[in-house]
Design a protein around this motif. Structure first.
Motif, PDB file in Angstrom:
ATOM      1  N   GLU A  20       0.871  -1.287   0.043  1.00 29.17           N
ATOM      2  CA  GLU A  20       0.042  -0.057  -0.171  1.00 29.17           C
ATOM      3  C   GLU A  20       0.959   1.206  -0.003  1.00 29.17           C
ATOM      4  O   GLU A  20       0.472   2.339  -0.573  1.00 29.17           O
ATOM      5  N   GLU A  21       2.095   1.115   0.632  1.00 32.64           N
ATOM      6  CA  GLU A  21       2.970   2.280   0.727  1.00 32.64           C
ATOM      7  C   GLU A  21       3.564   2.511  -0.785  1.00 32.64           C
ATOM      8  O   GLU A  21       4.075   3.673  -1.197  1.00 32.64           O
ATOM      9  N   TYR A  22       3.827   1.378  -1.719  1.00 34.96           N
ATOM     10  CA  TYR A  22       4.518   1.541  -2.865  1.00 34.96           C
ATOM     11  C   TYR A  22       3.314   2.361  -3.721  1.00 34.96           C
ATOM     12  O   TYR A  22       3.472   3.002  -4.658  1.00 34.96           O
ATOM     13  N   ARG A  23       2.171   1.922  -3.693  1.00 41.53           N
ATOM     14  CA  ARG A  23       0.960   2.436  -4.777  1.00 41.53           C
ATOM     15  C   ARG A  23       1.203   3.855  -4.943  1.00 41.53           C
ATOM     16  O   ARG A  23       1.166   4.256  -6.182  1.00 41.53           O
ATOM     17  N   PRO A  24       1.255   4.948  -4.009  1.00 46.91           N
ATOM     18  CA  PRO A  24       1.403   6.377  -4.358  1.00 46.91           C
ATOM     19  C   PRO A  24       2.770   6.836  -5.180  1.00 46.91           C
ATOM     20  O   PRO A  24       2.620   7.434  -6.095  1.00 46.91           O
ATOM     21  N   LEU A  25       3.700   5.735  -5.103  1.00 49.48           N
ATOM     22  CA  LEU A  25       4.769   5.955  -5.792  1.00 49.48           C
ATOM     23  C   LEU A  25       4.698   5.694  -7.149  1.00 49.48           C
ATOM     24  O   LEU A  25       5.202   6.218  -8.241  1.00 49.48           O
ATOM     25  N   VAL A  26       3.977   4.444  -7.461  1.00 53.41           N
ATOM     26  CA  VAL A  26       3.645   4.190  -8.909  1.00 53.41           C
ATOM     27  C   VAL A  26       2.753   5.175  -9.408  1.00 53.41           C
ATOM     28  O   VAL A  26       3.087   5.566 -10.465  1.00 53.41           O
ATOM     29  N   ALA A  27       1.861   5.561  -8.639  1.00 54.43           N
ATOM     30  CA  ALA A  27       0.844   6.686  -9.216  1.00 54.43           C
ATOM     31  C   ALA A  27       1.408   7.801  -9.434  1.00 54.43           C
ATOM     32  O   ALA A  27       1.177   8.620 -10.373  1.00 54.43           O
ATOM     33  N   ALA A  28       2.623   8.112  -8.794  1.00 48.48           N
ATOM     34  CA  ALA A  28       3.595   9.381  -8.980  1.00 48.48           C
ATOM     35  C   ALA A  28       4.193   9.312 -10.331  1.00 48.48           C
ATOM     36  O   ALA A  28       4.926  10.203 -10.703  1.00 48.48           O
ATOM     37  N   GLY A  29       4.487   7.918 -10.896  1.00 48.78           N
ATOM     38  CA  GLY A  29       5.217   8.153 -12.200  1.00 48.78           C
ATOM     39  C   GLY A  29       6.594   6.941 -11.893  1.00 48.78           C
ATOM     40  O   GLY A  29       7.156   6.681 -12.909  1.00 48.78           O
ATOM     41  N   ALA A  30       6.581   6.452 -10.812  1.00 49.64           N
ATOM     42  CA  ALA A  30       7.880   5.449 -10.603  1.00 49.64           C
ATOM     43  C   ALA A  30       7.498   4.026 -11.393  1.00 49.64           C
ATOM     44  O   ALA A  30       6.350   3.818 -11.147  1.00 49.64           O
ATOM     45  N   ASP A  31       8.382   3.550 -12.198  1.00 48.27           N
ATOM     46  CA  ASP A  31       8.114   2.462 -12.980  1.00 48.27           C
ATOM     47  C   ASP A  31       8.974   1.313 -12.491  1.00 48.27           C
ATOM     48  O   ASP A  31       8.250   0.011 -12.782  1.00 48.27           O
ATOM     49  N   GLY A  32       9.983   1.518 -11.805  1.00 46.57           N
ATOM     50  CA  GLY A  32      10.956   0.342 -11.627  1.00 46.57           C
ATOM     51  C   GLY A  32      11.432   0.397 -10.082  1.00 46.57           C
ATOM     52  O   GLY A  32      11.308   1.286  -9.285  1.00 46.57           O
ATOM     53  N   LEU A  33      11.199  -0.951  -9.473  1.00 43.59           N
ATOM     54  CA  LEU A  33      12.073  -1.178  -8.066  1.00 43.59           C
ATOM     55  C   LEU A  33      13.082  -1.750  -8.035  1.00 43.59           C
ATOM     56  O   LEU A  33      12.937  -3.021  -8.516  1.00 43.59           O
ATOM     57  N   VAL A  34      14.360  -1.316  -7.408  1.00 43.50           N
ATOM     58  CA  VAL A  34      15.496  -2.183  -7.314  1.00 43.50           C
ATOM     59  C   VAL A  34      15.604  -2.515  -5.752  1.00 43.50           C
ATOM     60  O   VAL A  34      15.461  -1.710  -4.945  1.00 43.50           O
ATOM     61  N   VAL A  35      15.871  -4.009  -5.808  1.00 43.78           N
ATOM     62  CA  VAL A  35      16.090  -4.322  -4.051  1.00 43.78           C
ATOM     63  C   VAL A  35      17.076  -5.502  -4.220  1.00 43.78           C
ATOM     64  O   VAL A  35      16.743  -6.287  -4.643  1.00 43.78           O
ATOM     65  N   TYR A  36      18.155  -5.222  -3.614  1.00 38.28           N
ATOM     66  CA  TYR A  36      19.125  -6.421  -3.661  1.00 38.28           C
ATOM     67  C   TYR A  36      19.039  -7.086  -2.275  1.00 38.28           C
ATOM     68  O   TYR A  36      18.784  -6.329  -1.372  1.00 38.28           O
ATOM     69  N   GLN A  37      18.950  -8.569  -2.107  1.00 32.23           N
ATOM     70  CA  GLN A  37      19.001  -9.108  -1.051  1.00 32.23           C
ATOM     71  C   GLN A  37      20.425  -8.879  -0.124  1.00 32.23           C
ATOM     72  O   GLN A  37      20.461  -8.945   0.931  1.00 32.23           O
ATOM     73  N   GLU A  38      21.390  -8.302  -0.910  1.00 33.05           N
ATOM     74  CA  GLU A  38      22.539  -8.090  -0.281  1.00 33.05           C
ATOM     75  C   GLU A  38      23.164  -9.536  -0.158  1.00 33.05           C
ATOM     76  O   GLU A  38      24.083  -9.837  -1.023  1.00 33.05           O
ATOM     77  N   THR A  39      22.885 -10.404   0.885  1.00 30.25           N
ATOM     78  CA  THR A  39      23.247 -11.712   0.822  1.00 30.25           C
ATOM     79  C   THR A  39      21.940 -12.682   1.109  1.00 30.25           C
ATOM     80  O   THR A  39      21.177 -12.178   1.824  1.00 30.25           O
ATOM     81  N   TYR A  40      21.937 -13.832   0.246  1.00 27.63           N
ATOM     82  CA  TYR A  40      20.975 -14.756   0.443  1.00 27.63           C
ATOM     83  C   TYR A  40      21.299 -15.739   1.580  1.00 27.63           C
ATOM     84  O   TYR A  40      20.462 -16.843   1.696  1.00 27.63           O
ATOM     85  N   ASP A  41      22.333 -15.511   2.290  1.00 31.09           N
ATOM     86  CA  ASP A  41      22.658 -16.577   3.286  1.00 31.09           C
ATOM     87  C   ASP A  41      22.464 -16.034   4.660  1.00 31.09           C
ATOM     88  O   ASP A  41      22.791 -14.953   5.214  1.00 31.09           O
ATOM     89  N   ARG A  42      21.393 -16.841   5.129  1.00 31.77           N
ATOM     90  CA  ARG A  42      20.442 -16.350   6.537  1.00 31.77           C
ATOM     91  C   ARG A  42      21.632 -15.762   7.495  1.00 31.77           C
ATOM     92  O   ARG A  42      21.511 -14.561   8.230  1.00 31.77           O
TER      93      ARG A  42
END
Ligand code: SF4
Length: 400
Positions: free
Chosen positions: A164-186
């Motif tokens: 729900e927090e992302y929706r206004p950002l999409v509505a404002a015109g953002a089309d891409g989201l980048v998120v690195y897991q950094e490491t997948y080793d827990r």
């Protein structure tokens, strides 16, 4: 059901072992396949496949040209803020680091974006540390809306949010989201993230799915190489990409391959991936995922980047600054010290800290290795016989 359940069920130790033990003939068989499974991918990143690098490179190049044309897309990161409430041992922006910080005002962000547009960029990645007070959702939406008037493609690399927090950002015109897991080793993830909301591994792992549900149509994932064993990370990234291609199929997916760079705090990488292994990894990702964009940043030195461009890379940054205000000096009069998330009056010497010929004295996230200007990089791309493309996406072309 999310990727977390699939990730928890992955036979990762077995896959890493399979990779380390693979024979040259198994690697050759994987290389000859039109469609690859995760065990095939394990064979392609094996030490044995390292001896087939030339063949892998040729195949990877052919597939990339067939799917993407002879085109390299350019983007620029625009750092909005280096405030952060997390402590990540490998990052200069960590909350407890005594560094010079600033959050740009919206007009300052526009000034930075215009400087990038003047260099040719039409695809900008807004980057910020995670700090709900300085980098609020409303602030981000305002930045996106302002830039979107002038820049066709605006993506975000910011602290993970709820759908729900992302929706206004999409509505404002953002089309891409980048998120690195950094490491997948827990275990390593837990050790690296000592304070702040980023400690929650599963929450971060599910972020691309929440972003997709909110309407983002470009998703970027990756691991930060230098924390866990690179083959382990690569297998997890491949499994994650495979999951997203099946479940978030309307999105364009990109995979980044960042290697740790020196930063404030002087963290030393825990593991290494050699240049030759990075090349092998780019080719393996391309063979496994013919249509996924592969992203290379200015973390890598010019010579290596130039060699990698034709092998499978489809998108690169150039002329990057990792400090807010780095392109124009915007916000430099507001630079201050923040300790544990709170602004403190820095001594006169801190405030007067020289910019040493840079546009601002705000601290950058890490040191870049390829310091060539975007123009120089674009010319090099042309010399290699490729077309540099400055725009990645235009909302007007979206078919929803
Ligand atoms: S990696 Fe991101 S969350 Fe961690 S300290 Fe750096 S900016 Fe903050």
């Amino acid at each position: 059901m999310s990727f977390v359940s699939e990730y928890n069920a992955l036979p990762l130790k077995e896959l890493v072992k399979r990779s380390l033990d693979a024979s040259a003939s198994e690697a050759r068989t994987a290389l000859g396949k039109a469609s690859l499974t995760l065990p095939d991918f394990a064979h392609l990143i094996s030490p044995a496949a390292g001896g087939l690098l030339e063949q892998m490179g040729r195949r990877s190049q052919a597939i990339t040209q067939q799917r993407f044309g002879k085109v390299i897309r350019l983007f620029a990161p625009l750092y909005l803020s280096n405030e952060c409430i997390n402590n990540c041992k490998y990052c200069g922006f960590s909350r407890d680091n005594a560094i010079l910080r600033v959050t740009l005002g919206v007009d300052e962000v526009r000034r930075e974006a215009r400087a990038l547009a003047a260099q040719g960029f039409r695809n900008i990645l807004l980057v910020a540390g995670e700090h709900p007070k300085f980098v609020s959702n409303g602030y981000l939406a305002e930045c996106v809306a302002t830039l979107h008037e002038e820049i066709p493609s605006v993506s975000l690399e910011v602290g993970p949010m709820e759908t729900e927090e992302y929706r206004p950002l999409v509505a404002a015109g953002a089309d891409g989201l980048v998120v690195y897991q950094e490491t997948y080793d827990r275990a390593i993830y837990d050790d690296m993230h000592t304070a702040g909301p980023k400690k929650n591994f599963d929450w971060r792992l599910e972020t691309p799915e929440r972003a997709y549900a909110a309407g983002f149509r470009r998703l970027g994932i990756g691991a930060l190489y230098g924390l866990a064993d690179w083959r382990y990370e690569a297998l997890c990234v491949a499994a994650h990409a495979d999951y997203l291609l099946r479940n978030c199929w309307r999105a364009n997916l990109t995979i980044s391959l960042p290697r740790l760079r020196p930063c404030a705090g002087e963290f030393e990488p825990l593991t290494r991936i050699a240049d030759r292994e990075l090349v092998q990894l780019v080719c393996a990702f391309r063979l496994m995922f013919p249509d996924v964009g592969l992203v290379l940043s200015t973390r890598e030195p010019a010579k290596l980047r130039d060699g990698l461009f034709p092998l499978g890379i489809t998108m690169i940054s150039a002329g990057s600054h990792t400090e807010p205000g780095g392109y124009t000096g915007a916000g430099k009069e507001k630079v201050h010290q923040t300790v544990r998330g709170r602004i403190v009056e820095a001594g006169a010497s801190e405030w007067a800290s020289p910019t040493n010929g840079h546009a601002t004295n705000a601290t950058g996230q890490f040191n870049i290795a390829d310091e060539r200007s975007p123009e120089e990089v674009a010319k090099l791309i042309q010399r290699l016989g490729y077309e540099p493309v400055w725009k990645d996406w235009d909302g007007a072309l979206a078919q929803d």
